[in-house]
Design a protein around this motif. Structure first.
Motif, mmCIF file in Angstrom:
data_model
loop_
_atom_site.group_PDB
_atom_site.id
_atom_site.type_symbol
_atom_site.label_atom_id
_atom_site.label_comp_id
_atom_site.label_asym_id
_atom_site.label_seq_id
_atom_site.Cartn_x
_atom_site.Cartn_y
_atom_site.Cartn_z
ATOM 1 N N VAL A 106 1.539 -1.295 0.270
ATOM 2 C CA VAL A 106 0.083 -0.184 -0.026
ATOM 3 C C VAL A 106 0.964 1.633 0.157
ATOM 4 C CG1 VAL A 106 -1.741 0.981 1.033
ATOM 5 C CG2 VAL A 106 -1.965 -1.316 1.168
ATOM 6 N N ALA A 107 0.689 2.125 -0.627
ATOM 7 C CA ALA A 107 1.486 3.528 -0.738
ATOM 8 C C ALA A 107 0.205 4.186 -1.216
ATOM 9 C CB ALA A 107 2.269 3.098 -2.057
ATOM 10 N N ALA A 108 0.472 5.310 -0.426
ATOM 11 C CA ALA A 108 0.062 7.043 -1.003
ATOM 12 C C ALA A 108 0.867 8.188 -1.585
ATOM 13 C CB ALA A 108 -0.251 7.867 0.520
ATOM 14 N N VAL A 109 0.392 8.119 -2.238
ATOM 15 C CA VAL A 109 0.901 9.319 -3.354
ATOM 16 C C VAL A 109 -0.069 10.275 -3.460
ATOM 17 C CG1 VAL A 109 1.159 9.320 -5.558
ATOM 18 C CG2 VAL A 109 1.560 6.876 -4.883
ATOM 19 N N ARG A 110 0.543 11.707 -3.762
ATOM 20 C CA ARG A 110 0.452 13.106 -3.822
ATOM 21 C C ARG A 110 1.235 13.266 -4.574
ATOM 22 N NH1 ARG A 110 -0.296 16.491 1.607
ATOM 23 N NH2 ARG A 110 -2.534 14.767 1.911
ATOM 24 N N ASP A 111 0.591 13.715 -6.078
ATOM 25 C CA ASP A 111 0.648 14.212 -7.153
ATOM 26 C C ASP A 111 1.382 14.085 -8.356
ATOM 27 O OD1 ASP A 111 -0.856 16.825 -6.892
ATOM 28 O OD2 ASP A 111 0.886 18.042 -5.963
ATOM 29 N N GLY A 112 1.139 12.112 -7.845
ATOM 30 C CA GLY A 112 1.807 11.708 -8.997
ATOM 31 C C GLY A 112 3.277 11.262 -8.123
ATOM 32 N N GLU A 113 3.715 11.884 -6.599
ATOM 33 C CA GLU A 113 5.066 11.233 -5.909
ATOM 34 C C GLU A 113 4.692 9.965 -4.632
ATOM 35 O OE1 GLU A 113 8.262 11.064 -6.329
ATOM 36 O OE2 GLU A 113 8.032 11.820 -8.639
ATOM 37 N N PRO A 114 5.419 9.112 -4.277
ATOM 38 C CA PRO A 114 4.791 8.635 -2.850
ATOM 39 C C PRO A 114 5.002 9.546 -2.054
ATOM 40 C CG PRO A 114 6.799 7.527 -3.906
ATOM 41 C CD PRO A 114 6.127 8.515 -5.037
ATOM 42 N N THR A 192 11.477 -7.997 -3.729
ATOM 43 C CA THR A 192 12.685 -7.177 -4.294
ATOM 44 C C THR A 192 13.203 -6.398 -4.009
ATOM 45 O OG1 THR A 192 12.488 -9.302 -6.110
ATOM 46 C CG2 THR A 192 14.298 -7.333 -6.567
ATOM 47 N N LEU A 193 11.888 -4.676 -3.733
ATOM 48 C CA LEU A 193 12.392 -3.329 -3.904
ATOM 49 C C LEU A 193 12.908 -3.486 -2.703
ATOM 50 C CD1 LEU A 193 9.723 -1.719 -6.224
ATOM 51 C CD2 LEU A 193 12.511 -1.467 -6.545
ATOM 52 N N SER A 194 12.425 -4.070 -1.530
ATOM 53 C CA SER A 194 12.162 -4.087 0.050
ATOM 54 C C SER A 194 13.399 -4.692 0.505
ATOM 55 C CB SER A 194 10.862 -4.907 0.555
ATOM 56 O OG SER A 194 9.884 -4.011 0.121
ATOM 57 N N ASN A 207 13.834 -4.010 -17.539
ATOM 58 C CA ASN A 207 13.740 -2.898 -18.832
ATOM 59 C C ASN A 207 12.127 -2.923 -19.069
ATOM 60 O OD1 ASN A 207 14.025 -5.056 -20.197
ATOM 61 N ND2 ASN A 207 13.662 -3.842 -22.001
ATOM 62 N N VAL A 208 11.212 -3.328 -18.386
ATOM 63 C CA VAL A 208 9.833 -3.731 -18.627
ATOM 64 C C VAL A 208 9.434 -2.148 -17.556
ATOM 65 C CG1 VAL A 208 7.756 -4.543 -18.270
ATOM 66 C CG2 VAL A 208 9.856 -5.725 -18.765
ATOM 67 N N SER A 209 8.283 -1.965 -18.545
ATOM 68 C CA SER A 209 8.399 -0.850 -17.772
ATOM 69 C C SER A 209 6.976 -1.410 -16.734
ATOM 70 C CB SER A 209 6.773 0.390 -18.466
ATOM 71 O OG SER A 209 7.540 0.548 -19.515
ATOM 72 N N PRO A 210 7.020 -0.913 -15.288
ATOM 73 C CA PRO A 210 5.689 -1.829 -14.264
ATOM 74 C C PRO A 210 5.279 -1.079 -14.042
ATOM 75 C CG PRO A 210 7.483 -0.742 -13.327
ATOM 76 C CD PRO A 210 8.381 -0.982 -14.893
ATOM 77 N N ASN A 211 4.193 -2.190 -13.832
ATOM 78 C CA ASN A 211 2.328 -0.969 -13.177
ATOM 79 C C ASN A 211 2.595 -0.736 -11.587
ATOM 80 O OD1 ASN A 211 0.826 -2.353 -15.160
ATOM 81 N ND2 ASN A 211 1.143 -4.533 -13.952
ATOM 82 N N PRO A 212 2.051 0.847 -11.468
ATOM 83 C CA PRO A 212 2.310 1.067 -10.071
ATOM 84 C C PRO A 212 2.127 0.147 -9.304
ATOM 85 C CG PRO A 212 -0.017 1.480 -11.340
ATOM 86 C CD PRO A 212 1.098 0.769 -12.008
ATOM 87 N N TRP A 213 0.944 -0.700 -9.115
ATOM 88 C CA TRP A 213 0.939 -1.338 -7.874
ATOM 89 C C TRP A 213 2.049 -2.357 -7.667
ATOM 90 C CZ3 TRP A 213 -2.857 -0.718 -12.106
ATOM 91 C CH2 TRP A 213 -2.401 -1.483 -12.723
ATOM 92 N N ASP A 214 3.181 -2.783 -8.757
ATOM 93 C CA ASP A 214 4.611 -3.866 -8.320
ATOM 94 C C ASP A 214 5.383 -2.625 -8.071
ATOM 95 O OD1 ASP A 214 2.934 -5.931 -9.305
ATOM 96 O OD2 ASP A 214 3.131 -5.508 -11.233
ATOM 97 N N SER A 215 5.463 -1.501 -8.088
ATOM 98 C CA SER A 215 7.036 -0.523 -7.575
ATOM 99 C C SER A 215 6.650 0.427 -6.987
ATOM 100 C CB SER A 215 6.885 -0.054 -9.452
ATOM 101 O OG SER A 215 6.034 0.827 -9.968
ATOM 102 N N VAL A 216 5.531 1.271 -6.755
ATOM 103 C CA VAL A 216 5.775 2.690 -6.071
ATOM 104 C C VAL A 216 5.895 2.596 -5.069
ATOM 105 C CG1 VAL A 216 4.229 4.401 -5.401
ATOM 106 C CG2 VAL A 216 3.869 3.938 -7.660
ATOM 107 N N ALA A 217 5.818 1.561 -3.698
ATOM 108 C CA ALA A 217 5.418 1.818 -2.515
ATOM 109 C C ALA A 217 7.417 1.174 -2.433
ATOM 110 C CB ALA A 217 4.786 0.182 -1.836
ATOM 111 N N GLY A 218 7.841 0.204 -3.205
ATOM 112 C CA GLY A 218 9.128 -0.001 -2.961
ATOM 113 C C GLY A 218 9.800 0.451 -3.384
ATOM 114 N N VAL A 219 9.365 1.760 -4.579
ATOM 115 C CA VAL A 219 10.598 2.412 -5.455
ATOM 116 C C VAL A 219 10.858 3.815 -3.767
ATOM 117 C CG1 VAL A 219 11.059 4.427 -6.289
ATOM 118 C CG2 VAL A 219 10.318 2.582 -6.940
ATOM 119 N N HIS A 220 9.667 4.037 -2.617
ATOM 120 C CA HIS A 220 10.067 5.094 -2.203
ATOM 121 C C HIS A 220 10.132 4.308 -1.108
ATOM 122 C CE1 HIS A 220 8.555 8.642 0.302
ATOM 123 N NE2 HIS A 220 8.084 7.494 1.462
#
Length: 270
Positions: A106-114, A192-194, A207-220
């Motif tokens: 679960v990630a909270a995003v504001r204006d596109g940024e977590p 993996t990101l964690s 090099n695959v473009s990830p879906n947001p649910w696969d990436s946003v929380a871990g990137v943050h």
């Protein structure tokens, strides 16, 4: 409690509650359905866990957008305003194989940024949480690894290359095993990101473009733990960018080269 503090607390609570719902179905006799391909699977546990997360978010932030993998949630992160990004079971293939490497994210995003993120792994007993300034696992501060020599790195390919993109997958694997000390394949992008955020892995690449649910929380999580996350071109990663390259920041160019090796095999024109 500030608004952001409330979102951090809710992200962790919703991921924990959603994970508990998912865990009730783990290693039970579940019906497994396929979506867009033979390896793109879903279960009722995915749907039930997402419904629980959405329920908790709606109780506190009823007007926020919700982006999620299952059911009728949005599939893209709004560029403006507040939103939540939910993956009820990231690593469903692991889940249905009774392998404990899966997460509720679960990630909270504001204006596109977590601004807040929680990745909870019920079968492992781990909860990774990041706010605006720092990250923690089970309450203990997280930091990416401090390794600087690529030949000591453990690197994971992540996200899924479809059967029509196995040349890219093979190129990524060849590049990783030739450039770095060892390779891992976790089968759960958020875990993996964690693991990059915690230093258990030194980098991950696709090099695959990830879906947001696969990436946003871990990137943050990676960023708040001191790491670097870019797209395949080396630009700061944002939702929708091509590829995802996350590292401890000490040899990011070497990791980026592995993504570019995979990208060199791309023939889909996208």
């Amino acid at each position: 409690m500030t608004d952001i503090d409330a979102r951090v607390e809710l992200a962790e609570r919703a991921a924990t509650e959603g994970g508990r719902v998912a865990a009730d179905g783990f290693r039970t006799d579940l019906d497994v359905e396929t979506k867009d391909g033979k390896t793109d699977v879903v279960t009722e546990a995915d749907r039930a866990a997402q419904r629980r997360v959405v329920e908790l978010v709606r109780e506190e932030f009823p007007d926020d957008a919700i982006v999620g993998e299952e059911e009728d949630a949005l599939k893209a992160v709004p560029e403006e305003g507040d939103a939540w990004v939910v993956d009820p079971i990231d690593g469903t293939n692991n889940f249905v194989r009774e392998t404990p490497l899966w997460m509720t994210s679960v990630a909270a995003v504001r204006d596109g940024e977590p601004v807040a993120a929680a990745n909870v792994a019920p079968a492992l007993g781990d909860a990774y949480v990041a706010g605006p300034d720092d990250a923690a696992r089970n309450g203990d501060a997280l930091s990416v690894s401090d390794r600087t020599d690529p030949e000591t790195f453990a690197v994971a390919p992540t996200i899924w290359w479809g059967f029509d993109r196995r040349d890219e997958y093979a190129a990524a694997v060849r590049s990783i095993v030739s450039r770095f000390g060892d390779m891992r394949r976790i089968g759960c992008a958020q875990l993996t990101l964690s693991m990059v955020a915690s230093g258990a892995l030194d980098a991950t690449v696709t090099n695959v473009s990830p879906n947001p649910w696969d990436s946003v929380a871990g990137v943050h999580l990676v960023r708040r733990a001191g790491g670097t996350v870019t797209d395949v071109h080396g630009d700061r990663w944002t939702v929708g960018n091509r590829g995802l390259v996350a590292s401890n920041g000490e040899a990011h160019e070497a990791v980026l080269a592995a993504a570019r090796d995979a990208e060199s095999e791309r023939t889909d024109g996208g």
